[in-house]
Design an enzyme around this catalytic site. Sequence first.
Site, PDB file in Angstrom:
ATOM      1  N   ASP A  20      -7.874   7.997  -4.557  1.00  0.00           N
ATOM      2  CA  ASP A  20      -7.819   6.631  -5.070  1.00  0.00           C
ATOM      3  C   ASP A  20      -9.242   6.207  -5.413  1.00  0.00           C
ATOM      4  O   ASP A  20     -10.080   6.094  -4.524  1.00  0.00           O
ATOM      5  CB  ASP A  20      -7.207   5.704  -4.013  1.00  0.00           C
ATOM      6  CG  ASP A  20      -7.229   4.252  -4.419  1.00  0.00           C
ATOM      7  OD1 ASP A  20      -6.863   3.942  -5.567  1.00  0.00           O
ATOM      8  OD2 ASP A  20      -7.618   3.407  -3.580  1.00  0.00           O
TER       9      ASP A  20
ATOM     10  N   GLU B  31       0.807  -1.227   0.000  1.00  0.00           N
ATOM     11  CA  GLU B  31       0.000   0.000   0.000  1.00  0.00           C
ATOM     12  C   GLU B  31       0.838   1.275   0.000  1.00  0.00           C
ATOM     13  O   GLU B  31       0.466   2.244  -0.654  1.00  0.00           O
ATOM     14  CB  GLU B  31      -0.956   0.015   1.198  1.00  0.00           C
ATOM     15  CG  GLU B  31      -2.044  -1.037   1.143  1.00  0.00           C
ATOM     16  CD  GLU B  31      -3.060  -0.815   0.035  1.00  0.00           C
ATOM     17  OE1 GLU B  31      -3.079   0.264  -0.587  1.00  0.00           O
ATOM     18  OE2 GLU B  31      -3.848  -1.736  -0.218  1.00  0.00           O
TER      19      GLU B  31
END
Length: 139
Positions: free
Chosen positions: A39, A28
Amino acid sequence: MFVKAILLLSIAVAYASADCLHCICMRESGCKPIGCHMDVGSLSCGYYQIKIPYYEDCGQPGKKHGESTEVAWKRCADDLKCATNCVENYYNRYKHECAGTGQGACEVMARNHNGGPRGCHASGTLGYWKGVHSCCGCS
């Protein structure tokens, strides 16, 4: 002897879980407190790129009395201990959705982290899982 075997199994499971969490964190953010970024149309924050609904689902760890959810989420996401606690809570809340799939704990954790409560059933989370798996070899 039985107690010793249970203790050793518990230690092995804890290490496997820690390895899995580390690999999710690496995937991540490089396991760094990178703040928030857009995102798929909403903000993802911190070590595990946690979105606000995920933070709410994980029980809002670290939220202080009188603090807004948004402030608590951003602070928690950039604190490794708090964010890891959130990911573990989320896993424990939704792992039952994957019962009977034959997937190991790390696969369920990774795929649900990536795809939501039923991410373990979504083909779109397989690539994410393969990346985590190649990091830790976990199942």
